[in-house]
Design a protein around this motif. Structure first.
Motif, PDB file in Angstrom:
ATOM      1  N   GLU A  82     -44.434  88.105 -76.099  1.00 53.57           N
ATOM      2  CA  GLU A  82     -45.469  89.107 -75.822  1.00 53.57           C
ATOM      3  C   GLU A  82     -45.514  89.484 -74.352  1.00 53.57           C
ATOM      4  N   MET A  86     -45.100  89.117 -86.591  1.00 55.38           N
ATOM      5  CA  MET A  86     -44.001  89.580 -85.732  1.00 55.38           C
ATOM      6  C   MET A  86     -43.531  88.430 -84.848  1.00 55.38           C
ATOM      7  N   GLU A  95     -51.497  95.213 -80.235  1.00 60.88           N
ATOM      8  CA  GLU A  95     -52.878  95.701 -80.172  1.00 60.88           C
ATOM      9  C   GLU A  95     -53.044  96.566 -78.942  1.00 60.88           C
ATOM     10  N   GLU A 145     -51.620  91.631 -91.605  1.00 63.20           N
ATOM     11  CA  GLU A 145     -50.413  92.161 -90.981  1.00 63.20           C
ATOM     12  C   GLU A 145     -49.216  91.268 -91.195  1.00 63.20           C
ATOM     13  N   GLU A 146     -48.072  91.903 -91.200  1.00 61.09           N
ATOM     14  CA  GLU A 146     -46.792  91.205 -91.121  1.00 61.09           C
ATOM     15  C   GLU A 146     -46.772  90.365 -89.837  1.00 61.09           C
TER      16      GLU A 146
HETATM   17  P1  AMP Z   1     -54.826  90.609 -81.048  1.00 61.37           P
HETATM   18  O1  AMP Z   1     -56.289  90.321 -80.840  1.00 61.37           O
HETATM   19  O2  AMP Z   1     -54.540  91.617 -82.102  1.00 61.37           O
HETATM   20  O3  AMP Z   1     -54.081  90.793 -79.786  1.00 61.37           O
HETATM   21  O4  AMP Z   1     -54.209  89.216 -81.528  1.00 61.37           O
HETATM   22  C1  AMP Z   1     -54.320  88.055 -80.740  1.00 61.37           C
HETATM   23  C2  AMP Z   1     -52.983  87.361 -80.682  1.00 61.37           C
HETATM   24  O5  AMP Z   1     -52.537  87.054 -82.006  1.00 61.37           O
HETATM   25  C3  AMP Z   1     -51.884  88.213 -80.102  1.00 61.37           C
HETATM   26  O6  AMP Z   1     -51.893  88.190 -78.711  1.00 61.37           O
HETATM   27  C4  AMP Z   1     -50.666  87.566 -80.704  1.00 61.37           C
HETATM   28  O7  AMP Z   1     -50.335  86.381 -80.012  1.00 61.37           O
HETATM   29  C5  AMP Z   1     -51.135  87.172 -82.082  1.00 61.37           C
HETATM   30  N1  AMP Z   1     -50.787  88.226 -83.059  1.00 61.37           N
HETATM   31  C6  AMP Z   1     -51.551  89.269 -83.418  1.00 61.37           C
HETATM   32  N2  AMP Z   1     -50.919  90.043 -84.329  1.00 61.37           N
HETATM   33  C7  AMP Z   1     -49.733  89.454 -84.572  1.00 61.37           C
HETATM   34  C8  AMP Z   1     -48.629  89.758 -85.440  1.00 61.37           C
HETATM   35  N3  AMP Z   1     -48.659  90.804 -86.280  1.00 61.37           N
HETATM   36  N4  AMP Z   1     -47.569  88.934 -85.402  1.00 61.37           N
HETATM   37  C9  AMP Z   1     -47.552  87.845 -84.589  1.00 61.37           C
HETATM   38  N5  AMP Z   1     -48.558  87.502 -83.765  1.00 61.37           N
HETATM   39  C10 AMP Z   1     -49.651  88.291 -83.747  1.00 61.37           C
END
Ligand code: AMP
Ligand code: GLY
Length: 420
Positions: free
Chosen positions: A191, A187, A282, A184-185
């Motif tokens: 949060e 971001m 997510e 993924e890009e």
């Molecule tokens: P997730 O399990 O997808 O929530 O990812 C865990 C953590 O990774 C998130 O709470 C964000 O802090 C970080 N994260 C996930 N995807 C991204 C993204 N595309 N850009 C920046 N930080 C991300």
């Protein structure tokens, strides 16, 4: 009404506490529960990922309503089995739980409804993934497709780090979860978490929260399951919440219904907010832990009525009666967490803590030994309070923590720093 809650962490203690505030609840059983939950409900030993066992247990115990706390039973199809058995269930079927179980599935849904989220590509082989990373550059985010207990996401600062993550994932580091990889890009932004109840069709917002994922003060150090949280999240303003509902959450719920997999339960949207605009990071198909602790403290008894309405497809006309309050929870964890830690240390002072509708110590990982509370997990206690302001909630929480005698545990002293 006889109610069964599946799970045994701080989230389930908070759910149990809220359910017990409601006179509609005649009997509450929590499986497996923990030593704090055992103070307010019956605890039962049950394999909560085995649908057949859970259905049988409900029949034997005249259970009428089941609330599923963690994602694993949902992904394993326990809600499907219970619904097939004619029970009222709070929690999505396995087909809708894919929103958490597969990052690629969520990305595909976002694409179908044009919901704002990070640009991405999806790979099942290492070589094309490596070429894609080299073409995109860093920072870039590498995610194992499946459930990896919060450890399957690598935010890579450099191309080298991203390539190493690809080697790990396709090398089997994350088992089955890493057989497919989403890239993924990155971001930028802040949060926040947005929680809505869904009854298959209708969406009812029930609150916002922010958590602290890193173990160290100033949000530094390794990631954890969450070291503390507060609600509401000031960054998630009315306008941004409305945009997230209109562009992300309602279209997702409609798309799942259109595909024949209607969503029933709580939907937790992790959002990245930048420049007054939210993008989806997510989805989770359950309450956050420790976010549920602050949400339940703010909602109290009405949480049961609303969860029941969501399960029964009757959210139309429901609303949340909000107080203008703020809640905070601080996690006390065993020394060493999120790395290796010892179990079995005695926790003193818990019996003398206040327990009111605005101050309570939820248990996340405790058991009883010789009449004393002992630590039995990494995250052990969730000290929770509410006040008119976040500062008041903060002061109540830390004064409770100062009365707990547990040298083998620690907590962050700066929970809520962004909002305070
Ligand atoms: P997730 O399990 O997808 O929530 O990812 C865990 C953590 O990774 C998130 O709470 C964000 O802090 C970080 N994260 C996930 N995807 C991204 C993204 N595309 N850009 C920046 N930080 C991300
Ligand atoms: N506290 C983050 C989560 O429950 O996923």
């Amino acid at each position: 009404m006889n109610i069964l809650i599946l799970g045994g962490g701080g989230r389930e203690h908070a759910l149990a506490w809220a359910v017990m505030q409601n006179p509609k609840c005649d009997k509450l059983i929590v499986a497996p529960g923990n030593a704090g939950i055992a103070e307010i409900a019956d605890c039962a030993d049950l394999d909560i990922e085995n649908g057949t066992d859970v259905v049988r247990f409900c029949e034997e115990n005249a259970v009428e309503f089941v609330i599923i706390g963690p994602e694993a039973p949902l992904v394993a199809g326990v809600a499907d089995r219970l619904r097939d058995g004619g029970l009222l269930v709070f929690g999505p079927d396995a087909a809708a739980a894919r929103l958490e179980a597969s990052k690629a599935f969520t990305k595909e849904i976002c694409e179908a409804v044009d919901a704002p989220t990070a640009a991405y590509a999806h790979f099942s082989e290492a070589e094309p993934a490596r070429s894609y990373i080299k073409a995109q550059g860093a920072p870039i985010v590498i995610k194992a497709d499946g459930l990896a207990a919060g450890k399957g996401v690598i935010v890579a600062e450099s191309v080298e780090q991203a390539l190493a993550a690809i080697d790990d994932m396709f090398g089997g580091e994350f088992g089955e979860a890493g057989a497919e990889v989403v890239i993924e890009e990155f971001m930028d932004g802040e949060e926040a978490s947005f929680f809505v109840l869904v009854d298959g069709e209708k969406v009812l917002p029930i609150g916002t929260a922010q958590d602290h994922k890193r173990v160290g003060e100033g949000d530094t150090g390794p990631n954890t399951g969450g070291m503390g949280a507060y609600s509401p999240a000031p960054i998630l303003t009315e306008t941004i919440a409305q945009q997230a509902l209109d562009q992300i959450i309602r279209p997702t719920v409609a798309e799942l219904a259109r595909r024949g997999a209607p969503y029933r339960g709580v939907l937790y949207a992790g959002l990245m907010i930048e420049g007054g605009h939210a993008r989806l990071v997510e989805y989770n198909v359950r309450f956050g832990d420790p976010e549920a602790q602050v949400l339940m403290m703010r909602m109290g008894a009405q949480a049961l009525d609303l969860m029941q309405a969501a399960a029964a497809g009757q959210l139309a006309g429901c609303r949340v009666n909000w107080a203008q309050d703020n809640a905070m929870t601080v996690v006390m964890a065993a020394n060493g967490y999120p790395g290796p830690y010892e179990k079995g240390s005695v926790i003193g002072g818990l019996e003398d803590l206040p327990e009111t509708s605005s101050e309570i110590c939820f248990h996340a990982g405790t058991s009883r030994r010789d009449g004393k509370f002992v630590a039995s997990g990494g995250r052990v206690l969730n000290v929770t309070a509410r006040g008119d302001t976040l500062a008041q909630a903060h002061d109540k929480v830390y004064s409770m923590i100062d009365r707990i005698d547990w040298p083998e545990g620690f907590c962050r002293r700066d929970i809520g720093w962004r909002a305070l």
